[in-house]
Write an enzyme that holds these catalytic residues in place. Structure first.
Site, PDB file in Angstrom:
ATOM      1  N   GLU A   1       0.792  -1.237   0.000  1.00  0.00           N
ATOM      2  CA  GLU A   1       0.000   0.000   0.000  1.00  0.00           C
ATOM      3  C   GLU A   1       0.827   1.292   0.000  1.00  0.00           C
ATOM      4  O   GLU A   1       0.635   2.176   0.829  1.00  0.00           O
ATOM      5  CB  GLU A   1      -0.949   0.004   1.215  1.00  0.00           C
ATOM      6  CG  GLU A   1      -1.899  -1.176   1.224  1.00  0.00           C
ATOM      7  CD  GLU A   1      -2.939  -1.109   2.347  1.00  0.00           C
ATOM      8  OE1 GLU A   1      -2.884  -0.186   3.165  1.00  0.00           O
ATOM      9  OE2 GLU A   1      -3.807  -2.000   2.381  1.00  0.00           O
TER      10      GLU A   1
ATOM     11  N   GLU B   1      -6.050 -10.694  -1.023  1.00  0.00           N
ATOM     12  CA  GLU B   1      -6.832 -10.450   0.210  1.00  0.00           C
ATOM     13  C   GLU B   1      -8.326 -10.427  -0.101  1.00  0.00           C
ATOM     14  O   GLU B   1      -9.082  -9.625   0.442  1.00  0.00           O
ATOM     15  CB  GLU B   1      -6.411  -9.125   0.865  1.00  0.00           C
ATOM     16  CG  GLU B   1      -4.922  -9.061   1.169  1.00  0.00           C
ATOM     17  CD  GLU B   1      -4.496  -7.815   1.935  1.00  0.00           C
ATOM     18  OE1 GLU B   1      -5.368  -7.110   2.470  1.00  0.00           O
ATOM     19  OE2 GLU B   1      -3.285  -7.571   1.990  1.00  0.00           O
TER      20      GLU B   1
HETATM   21  C1  XIL Z   1      -6.030  -6.073   8.615  1.00  0.00           C
HETATM   22  C2  XIL Z   1      -6.311  -7.221   9.573  1.00  0.00           C
HETATM   23  O1  XIL Z   1      -7.238  -8.078   8.972  1.00  0.00           O
HETATM   24  C3  XIL Z   1      -6.842  -6.674  10.873  1.00  0.00           C
HETATM   25  O2  XIL Z   1      -6.934  -7.736  11.830  1.00  0.00           O
HETATM   26  C4  XIL Z   1      -5.942  -5.587  11.424  1.00  0.00           C
HETATM   27  O3  XIL Z   1      -6.552  -5.005  12.549  1.00  0.00           O
HETATM   28  C5  XIL Z   1      -5.714  -4.517  10.379  1.00  0.00           C
HETATM   29  O4  XIL Z   1      -5.182  -5.115   9.201  1.00  0.00           O
HETATM   30  N1  XIL Z   1      -4.928  -4.541   3.867  1.00  0.00           N
HETATM   31  C6  XIL Z   1      -3.892  -5.318   4.313  1.00  0.00           C
HETATM   32  C7  XIL Z   1      -4.069  -6.168   5.511  1.00  0.00           C
HETATM   33  O5  XIL Z   1      -2.846  -5.394   3.644  1.00  0.00           O
HETATM   34  O6  XIL Z   1      -2.882  -6.313   6.241  1.00  0.00           O
HETATM   35  C8  XIL Z   1      -5.146  -5.646   6.420  1.00  0.00           C
HETATM   36  O7  XIL Z   1      -5.368  -6.581   7.475  1.00  0.00           O
HETATM   37  C9  XIL Z   1      -6.406  -5.389   5.636  1.00  0.00           C
HETATM   38  C10 XIL Z   1      -6.164  -4.348   4.564  1.00  0.00           C
END
Ligand code: XIL
Length: 459
Positions: free
Chosen positions: A160, A265
């Site tokens: 990101e 994701e």
């Molecule tokens: C999220 C997790 O699912 C949560 O448990 C945590 O509180 C915050 O991060 N993009 C990403 C992930 O790359 O690492 C994130 O995961 C969701 C958005």
């Protein structure tokens, strides 16, 4: 804030490459072919993964689904910077190691997530800037990738880093403010630390051809043309109630740059379209021969970070949803990855940084060459050692550093001294080289090392 972001129906594409050396993925026909996500994906040369919160591995209902349906895992939080280096220089790998053991015991590959991200930085790093942060960040990448070396299929090296909206540019962060080259510095350090892992850039809101995905596309193209080591792009794909019509075309244009792509994701807002969107994303991946796998961000709806969106493939009781069937059908109907790996475009540059001097031809003894990744106040040196025609049973590489330069950290070699003339000896596993064989080690330092040349002696 995250939730708001999700509602925007981001598109992300992740790209990863082949399995890391020593990792296995069942690609052959199994008794379950066609009936579980993992078997159906494997039949097509791909993986199907889930984000795992390691605390849930002791919950039977959770682990039963995980082991039956998934052949890849990623830590939902346990491999992030705040988890792995809670205090500067103090590393904690308990959660990550637990996940790796579970994966190894159950025939799963592991995605590493994430070496550098502007969120979930430990407090000490949030308070840093400039060359101190650059140095800390490179050290973090080096230490964590070295710890998990050989166990990770693909690392999200940087997560990101691009801004939302129409600029197509980088997101502001303390990492970005260390200099625009922070991303390539991270990839180079990761390659040295774990040469077997595929190195990915991962982001969201990249679910079609848009300003943000095009900014990332331009970065990947630039990295490939300059030999910055990048192997894959991850498309997070936190989706809303519709899917961009050019989702597949976007994956394909990245693949055409010569990188793998992965859906990293995936989760989709509930509603009439959920199953259709899951099916369409899976079909898009299947139709792109360099799309090597799909990961959903959790297992059951109640495990999801998206709260009440019911965004996953299993309901809270562990029942398969319509979205599950849509994914399974798309996996079963899709083409397999061709046996012959796709050929990179002929214009593909060599993987090594262009500053790399040509490797010396094998000679008696050994030869060494160095590639420097420098920033104001510091550097990482990647050193290649090539055995001469007699091979080596050990080697030693010397550098005379300019005044003001000092070695702070070494990997895959043992350093004597830190300033002036510094010597690096092989460690026990990389001293013995056959004729012409190459090994690599690296070191990090403060000050400038520009212009240094190595000398190699073999024993
Ligand atoms: C999220 C997790 O699912 C949560 O448990 C945590 O509180 C915050 O991060 N993009 C990403 C992930 O790359 O690492 C994130 O995961 C969701 C958005």
């Amino acid at each position: 804030m995250k939730h708001r972001r999700v509602l925007r129906a981001a598109v992300t594409v992740a790209v990863t490459g082949a399995l890391a050396a020593g990792m296995t993925m069942a690609l052959t026909t199994s008794a379950n072919a066609g009936t579980t996500l993992r078997a159906s994906a494997a039949e097509k040369g791909r993986y199907f993964g889930a984000a795992v919160a390691t605390g849930k591995l002791s919950t039977g209902a959770y682990t039963t689904i995980l082991n039956r349906e998934f052949n890849s895992v990623v830590a939902e939080n346990e491999m992030k910077w705040d988890a792995t280096e809670p205090q500067q220089g103090r590393f904690s790998y308990t959660g990550g190691d637990r996940l790796v053991s579970h994966a190894q015991a159950n025939g799963m590959s592991v995605r590493g997530h994430a070496l550098l991200w502007y969120q979930q930085e430990p407090g000490w790093a949030q308070n840093m800037s400039g060359s101190a942060l650059r140095s800390a960040m490179i050290n973090h990448v080096t230490q964590v990738a070295t710890h998990f070396r050989g166990k990770i299929y693909a690392w999200d090296v940087v997560n990101e880093a691009f801004a939302d909206g129409g600029s197509g540019g980088r997101r502001d962060s303390n990492l970005q403010r260390t200099g625009n080259d922070w991303i390539e510095a991270a990839f180079r350090a990761a390659r040295v630390a774990d040469p077997g892992a595929k190195l990915c850039y991962n982001d969201y809101n990249t679910d079609g051809i848009n300003a943000k995905s095009t900014g990332i596309y331009n970065m990947v193209r630039d990295f490939k043309s300059r030999g910055v080591p990048i192997d894959c792009v991850g498309f997070q794909s936190h989706l809303g109630t519709s899917l961009a019509s050019d989702y597949q075309a976007n994956l394909q244009r990245f693949a055409d740059l010569g990188v793998d792509v992965q859906i990293t994701e995936l989760d989709v807002m509930t509603g009439g379209n959920q199953a259709n969107i899951y099916g369409a994303v899976t079909r898009a991946c299947m139709n792109v021969s360099r799309c090597t796998g799909i990961t959903t961000w959790g297992v059951r709806d109640c495990d999801s970070w998206r709260g009440s969106d019911n965004a996953l493939l299993f309901d809270c009781n562990g029942n398969k949803k319509a979205a599950y069937t849509a994914v399974l059908n798309a996996l079963n109907a899709g083409p397999a990855i061709p046996t012959d790996p796709p050929t990179d475009p002929p214009t593909d540059p060599p993987t090594d940084p262009p500053t790399d001097p040509p490797t010396d031809p094998p000679t008696v003894g050994c030869a060494a060459s160095v590639s420097l990744n420098s920033w104001t106040g510091g550097f990482v040196a990647s050193v290649k050692v090539t055995a001469g025609s007699a091979g080596t049973s050990g080697w030693n590489v010397g550098f005379t550093l300019p005044s003001g330069a000092s070695v702070t950290n070494t990997w895959s070699a043992t350093a004597s001294g830190s300033t002036g003339t510094v010597r690096f000896a092989n460690v026990n596993y990389n001293g013995r080289l056959g004729a012409g064989q190459v090994t690599e080690f690296g070191f990090q330092g403060t000050g400038s090392a520009s212009g240094v040349t190595p000398t190699c002696t073999a024993s």
